[in-house]
Design a protein around this motif. Structure first.
Motif, PDB file in Angstrom:
ATOM      1  N   MET B 196       0.817  -1.211   0.000  1.00 38.24           N
ATOM      2  CA  MET B 196       0.000   0.000   0.000  1.00 38.24           C
ATOM      3  C   MET B 196       0.855   1.266   0.000  1.00 38.24           C
ATOM      4  SD  MET B 196      -2.958  -0.723  -0.601  1.00 38.24           S
ATOM      5  CE  MET B 196      -3.241  -2.357  -1.222  1.00 38.24           C
ATOM      6  N   GLY B 197       2.078   1.126   0.473  1.00 39.88           N
ATOM      7  CA  GLY B 197       2.993   2.266   0.389  1.00 39.88           C
ATOM      8  C   GLY B 197       3.227   2.655  -1.067  1.00 39.88           C
ATOM      9  N   PHE B 198       3.392   1.649  -1.892  1.00 40.40           N
ATOM     10  CA  PHE B 198       3.569   1.881  -3.327  1.00 40.40           C
ATOM     11  C   PHE B 198       2.322   2.535  -3.904  1.00 40.40           C
ATOM     12  CE2 PHE B 198       2.704   0.225  -7.621  1.00 40.40           C
ATOM     13  CZ  PHE B 198       3.786   0.757  -8.308  1.00 40.40           C
ATOM     14  N   ALA B 199       1.155   2.001  -3.508  1.00 45.99           N
ATOM     15  CA  ALA B 199      -0.109   2.554  -4.000  1.00 45.99           C
ATOM     16  C   ALA B 199      -0.231   4.021  -3.592  1.00 45.99           C
ATOM     17  CB  ALA B 199      -1.283   1.738  -3.468  1.00 45.99           C
ATOM     18  N   GLN B 200       0.068   4.301  -2.340  1.00 49.55           N
ATOM     19  CA  GLN B 200      -0.026   5.681  -1.841  1.00 49.55           C
ATOM     20  C   GLN B 200       0.863   6.611  -2.659  1.00 49.55           C
ATOM     21  OE1 GLN B 200      -1.787   6.762   0.905  1.00 49.55           O
ATOM     22  NE2 GLN B 200      -1.826   5.155   2.477  1.00 49.55           N
ATOM     23  N   LYS B 201       2.028   6.094  -3.004  1.00 50.85           N
ATOM     24  CA  LYS B 201       3.015   6.938  -3.683  1.00 50.85           C
ATOM     25  C   LYS B 201       2.631   7.246  -5.118  1.00 50.85           C
ATOM     26  CE  LYS B 201       7.581   6.431  -1.865  1.00 50.85           C
ATOM     27  NZ  LYS B 201       8.623   5.418  -1.750  1.00 50.85           N
ATOM     28  N   VAL B 202       2.292   6.222  -5.897  1.00 52.43           N
ATOM     29  CA  VAL B 202       2.157   6.450  -7.337  1.00 52.43           C
ATOM     30  C   VAL B 202       0.830   6.072  -7.970  1.00 52.43           C
ATOM     31  CG1 VAL B 202       4.633   6.314  -7.798  1.00 52.43           C
ATOM     32  CG2 VAL B 202       3.246   4.234  -7.862  1.00 52.43           C
ATOM     33  N   ALA B 203      -0.010   5.332  -7.240  1.00 51.48           N
ATOM     34  CA  ALA B 203      -1.242   4.875  -7.898  1.00 51.48           C
ATOM     35  C   ALA B 203      -2.166   6.044  -8.190  1.00 51.48           C
ATOM     36  CB  ALA B 203      -1.964   3.853  -7.027  1.00 51.48           C
ATOM     37  N   HIS B 204      -2.870   5.945  -9.315  1.00 55.68           N
ATOM     38  CA  HIS B 204      -3.936   6.895  -9.574  1.00 55.68           C
ATOM     39  C   HIS B 204      -5.233   6.343  -9.006  1.00 55.68           C
ATOM     40  CE1 HIS B 204      -0.936   7.942 -12.707  1.00 55.68           C
ATOM     41  NE2 HIS B 204      -1.258   9.150 -12.297  1.00 55.68           N
ATOM     42  N   ARG B 205      -5.424   5.033  -9.246  1.00 56.92           N
ATOM     43  CA  ARG B 205      -6.637   4.406  -8.725  1.00 56.92           C
ATOM     44  C   ARG B 205      -6.301   3.098  -8.050  1.00 56.92           C
ATOM     45  NH1 ARG B 205      -8.616   4.155 -13.666  1.00 56.92           N
ATOM     46  NH2 ARG B 205      -9.839   2.333 -13.108  1.00 56.92           N
ATOM     47  N   VAL B 206      -7.145   2.745  -7.101  1.00 56.95           N
ATOM     48  CA  VAL B 206      -6.993   1.459  -6.438  1.00 56.95           C
ATOM     49  C   VAL B 206      -8.279   0.674  -6.640  1.00 56.95           C
ATOM     50  CG1 VAL B 206      -6.538   0.262  -4.271  1.00 56.95           C
ATOM     51  CG2 VAL B 206      -5.485   2.494  -4.710  1.00 56.95           C
ATOM     52  N   VAL B 207      -8.087  -0.596  -7.013  1.00 58.03           N
ATOM     53  CA  VAL B 207      -9.223  -1.468  -7.272  1.00 58.03           C
ATOM     54  C   VAL B 207      -9.206  -2.568  -6.229  1.00 58.03           C
ATOM     55  CG1 VAL B 207     -10.083  -3.213  -8.864  1.00 58.03           C
ATOM     56  CG2 VAL B 207      -9.304  -0.999  -9.736  1.00 58.03           C
ATOM     57  N   PHE B 208     -10.349  -2.828  -5.639  1.00 59.90           N
ATOM     58  CA  PHE B 208     -10.420  -3.898  -4.650  1.00 59.90           C
ATOM     59  C   PHE B 208     -11.300  -5.021  -5.192  1.00 59.90           C
ATOM     60  CE2 PHE B 208     -12.598  -5.915  -1.036  1.00 59.90           C
ATOM     61  CZ  PHE B 208     -11.489  -6.411  -0.360  1.00 59.90           C
ATOM     62  N   MET B 209     -10.759  -6.226  -5.181  1.00 61.64           N
ATOM     63  CA  MET B 209     -11.502  -7.384  -5.691  1.00 61.64           C
ATOM     64  C   MET B 209     -11.879  -8.314  -4.564  1.00 61.64           C
ATOM     65  SD  MET B 209      -9.761  -8.774  -9.152  1.00 61.64           S
ATOM     66  CE  MET B 209     -11.127  -9.847  -9.586  1.00 61.64           C
ATOM     67  N   ASP B 210     -13.026  -8.946  -4.707  1.00 63.04           N
ATOM     68  CA  ASP B 210     -13.410  -9.978  -3.746  1.00 63.04           C
ATOM     69  C   ASP B 210     -14.298 -10.986  -4.462  1.00 63.04           C
ATOM     70  OD1 ASP B 210     -13.519 -11.258  -1.321  1.00 63.04           O
ATOM     71  OD2 ASP B 210     -15.318 -10.174  -0.693  1.00 63.04           O
ATOM     72  N   GLN B 211     -13.955 -12.234  -4.322  1.00 61.62           N
ATOM     73  CA  GLN B 211     -14.735 -13.327  -4.917  1.00 61.62           C
ATOM     74  C   GLN B 211     -15.052 -13.088  -6.399  1.00 61.62           C
ATOM     75  OE1 GLN B 211     -18.058 -13.957  -2.324  1.00 61.62           O
ATOM     76  NE2 GLN B 211     -16.740 -14.673  -0.678  1.00 61.62           N
ATOM     77  N   GLY B 212     -14.030 -12.685  -7.134  1.00 66.30           N
ATOM     78  CA  GLY B 212     -14.190 -12.539  -8.575  1.00 66.30           C
ATOM     79  C   GLY B 212     -14.861 -11.260  -9.017  1.00 66.30           C
ATOM     80  N   ARG B 213     -15.239 -10.427  -8.055  1.00 72.90           N
ATOM     81  CA  ARG B 213     -15.897  -9.180  -8.428  1.00 72.90           C
ATOM     82  C   ARG B 213     -15.016  -7.994  -8.090  1.00 72.90           C
ATOM     83  NH1 ARG B 213     -20.714 -11.710  -6.913  1.00 72.90           N
ATOM     84  NH2 ARG B 213     -20.259 -11.226  -4.755  1.00 72.90           N
ATOM     85  N   ILE B 214     -15.149  -6.973  -8.903  1.00 70.34           N
ATOM     86  CA  ILE B 214     -14.493  -5.724  -8.558  1.00 70.34           C
ATOM     87  C   ILE B 214     -15.471  -4.954  -7.684  1.00 70.34           C
ATOM     88  CG2 ILE B 214     -13.667  -3.529  -9.457  1.00 70.34           C
ATOM     89  CD1 ILE B 214     -12.488  -5.030 -11.789  1.00 70.34           C
ATOM     90  N   VAL B 215     -15.182  -4.893  -6.390  1.00 73.02           N
ATOM     91  CA  VAL B 215     -16.160  -4.277  -5.496  1.00 73.02           C
ATOM     92  C   VAL B 215     -15.845  -2.816  -5.231  1.00 73.02           C
ATOM     93  CG1 VAL B 215     -16.996  -6.351  -4.360  1.00 73.02           C
ATOM     94  CG2 VAL B 215     -14.929  -5.248  -3.529  1.00 73.02           C
ATOM     95  N   GLU B 216     -14.642  -2.408  -5.556  1.00 70.86           N
ATOM     96  CA  GLU B 216     -14.295  -1.013  -5.326  1.00 70.86           C
ATOM     97  C   GLU B 216     -13.318  -0.573  -6.406  1.00 70.86           C
ATOM     98  OE1 GLU B 216     -14.441   1.954  -1.887  1.00 70.86           O
ATOM     99  OE2 GLU B 216     -14.909  -0.164  -1.731  1.00 70.86           O
TER     100      GLU B 216
END
Ligand SMILES: Nc1ncnc2c1ncn2[C@@H]1O[C@H](COP(=O)(O)OP(=O)(O)OP(=O)(O)O)[C@@H](O)[C@H]1O
Ligand SMILES: [Mg+2]
Lengths: 245, 243
Positions: B196-216
């Motif tokens: 998540m440090g990497f995500a905080q630094k450079v990500a534009h978007r974060v996608v969260f998956m659960d049970q085959g679905r993109i929930v966020e």
């Protein structure tokens, strides 16, 4: 025991006079080596093809590979040899069959024995190739494909070079088996090493000398093959690579 | 650049991906996270056709990945991929690992390919290792070579599947640094990672998956500020406390 040892028998002339008994043995050795090397080359080629087929995606090609292996592994070698020698020329188109039957008998025997040993050993090589590919991490194939290599390129440059390195030891014993199995060719009359030693016994009544000599010659072949394969193994050793996984 | 439209995939009767929608625009860095078995690897492998999918539409640079007529090797050559277990080719020197696909796929001359490889090796700080074999490098070094190998193909985007999760902790940063630099240069990236440090630094978007679905699927600030789904919150609290 009053066996009369006579090591000089090898230098005695054969009845036809054009050779010595040692000459017979060496001629047998020559045919054994020629047959085995030719069969091994065929076995490596076919074995690689069918071993690879067993590992490609889909159902038909792996099934084809499996069918090949089952067929050639489960039918007794001698039956396969007789099939190649007696049956195959009859099954071919007439002209081909006739052409084969007009060949020098020696060549007919060699051809049948070569196809027999080559295809039989190929089934065993295929199993090793399949196991070798299967022992690589699954990601290797994905990595090759992800770089844009085609599936054949991935096999050629990524999977097979590593698989073959891993299976050198079992391939060595298959290679040695080819030499041992080549003795079946004597049953259709090819004058390979084991047949020549038998002839020697029949003609000279010196079985011990003949069998000791022939054993030593087979042993010599083994030593040379093992040395050769060890050389291959050391030449192909991968720096820093431990185990197969 | 990469666009998933209602992509679904089944292994037999088990649905691994359930109508996934996701877009990675040019120059964007999208981080994909989620619990183990949620389908992250499957999703990212669909993006370059390593895994087939049964429903939906997936395009990369406008080219349909699932269509029958698509030349997948050609498409993959333009999409870099980095694996969890590096997957360098153990029987080749580092130099040859970098040159192989350049020569065989792009048709570059060997000298040109080697030179390009060396340049990229230098960029990931491993110029001195060109003559070594993968088994002689540490995990972190191998992963940096793997990144260089992908970059040597001049990819239009990069896919990362947990590039640091097989590494000893002390080697994670050397790999992340290379990735951060790449992101800052504007590379389009889709990264499955729990860093998540990497995500905080450079990500534009974060996608969260659960049970085959993109929930966020949210801009970084929003995701870390107020993730909407309970699952994502729970997951985040777990990994953030863990790290
Ligand atoms: N070849 C396969 N056959 C059947 N099921 C599979 C196969 N590959 C993956 N799966 C299943 O699909 C689901 C998603 O797998 P996937 O590897 O995409 O998860 P992931 O999110 O990457 O997990 P991880 O964090 O452990 O890497 C898992 O439940 C897995 O068991
Ligand atoms: Mg995964």
């Amino acid at each position: 025991m009053n066996y009369h040892w006579n090591w000089g028998v090898f230098l005695a002339r054969t009845p036809s006079g054009e050779s010595t008994y040692l000459g017979w043995l060496l001629q047998g050795l020559w045919w054994t080596v020629a047959l085995s090397l030719a069969a091994w080359a065929l076995a490596l080629l076919l074995g690689t093809i069918f071993g690879v087929l067993r590992t490609v995606p889909g159902r038909w090609l792996p099934g084809l590979g499996a069918a090949y292996v089952e067929l050639f592994r489960n039918v007794p070698l001698l039956v396969q040899l007789f099939s190649w020698y007696f049956v195959m020329p009859e099954l071919l188109p007439r002209a081909w069959g006739d052409a084969i039957k007009q060949l020098d008998p020696m060549l007919q025997q060699f051809l049948a024995a070569w196809l027999c040993l080559g295809t039989f050993t190929a089934a065993r090589v295929a199993e090793q190739v399949r196991a070798g590919i299967g022992s690589l991490p699954r990601g290797q194939r994905a990595a090759g494909l992800a770089l844009g290599l085609t599936l054949p390129q991935t096999y050629r440059h990524v999977l097979l070079p590593m698989s073959f390195r891993i299976i050198v030891p079992p391939l060595t014993s298959e290679f040695l088996n080819v030499f041992k199995n080549s003795a079946v060719a004597s049953t259709i009359g090819l004058i390979e090493l084991s047949r020549q030693s038998q002839q020697l016994v029949d003609y000279t009544a010196q079985p011990y000398e003949a069998f000791i000599a022939v054993t030593l010659l087979y042993l010599l072949v083994n030593v040379v093959v093992m040395g050769g394969m060890r050389w291959v193994e050391s030449r192909s050793r991968v720096p820093g690579f431990i185990g197969s996984k | 650049m990469i666009r998933f439209r209602d992509v679904s995939k089944w292994y037999g009767s088990f649905q691994v991906l359930d109508a996934c929608n996701l877009e990675v625009n040019k120059g964007e860095v999208v981080v994909v996270c989620g619990p183990s078995g949620s389908g992250k690897s499957t999703l990212i492998k669909c993006a370059n056709g390593l895994e087939p999918f049964q429903k939906g539409e997936l395009t990369v640079d406008g080219i349909s990945v699932g269509a029958r007529g698509t030349n997948l090797p050609k498409l993959r050559a333009r999409v870099g991929m980095v694996f969890q277990h590096f997957e360098l080719f153990p029987h080749m020197s580092i130099r040859d690992n970098l040159a192989l696909a350049q020569v065989k796929v792009l048709g570059r001359g060997r000298d040109e390919a080697v030179a390009k490889g060396l340049k990229l090796l230098d960029r990931v700080g491993l110029a001195a290792q060109a003559g070594k074999f993968p088994g002689q490098l540490s995990g972190g070094q191998q992963q940096r070579v793997a990144i260089a190998r992908a970059l040597a193909m001049d990819p239009i985007c990069m896919l990362f599947d947990e590039p640091t999760s097989a590494l000893d902790p002390e080697m994670i940063n050397e790999v992340l640094e290379v990735m951060v630099e790449l992101a800052r240069e504007g590379m389009t990236m889709m990264c499955v990672t729990h860093e998540m440090g990497f995500a905080q630094k450079v990500a534009h978007r974060v996608v969260f998956m659960d049970q085959g679905r993109i929930v966020e699927d949210a801009p970084k600030a929003e995701f870390f500020g107020t993730p909407r789904s309970e699952r994502a919150q729970l997951f985040l609290s777990k990994i953030l406390h863990h790290v």
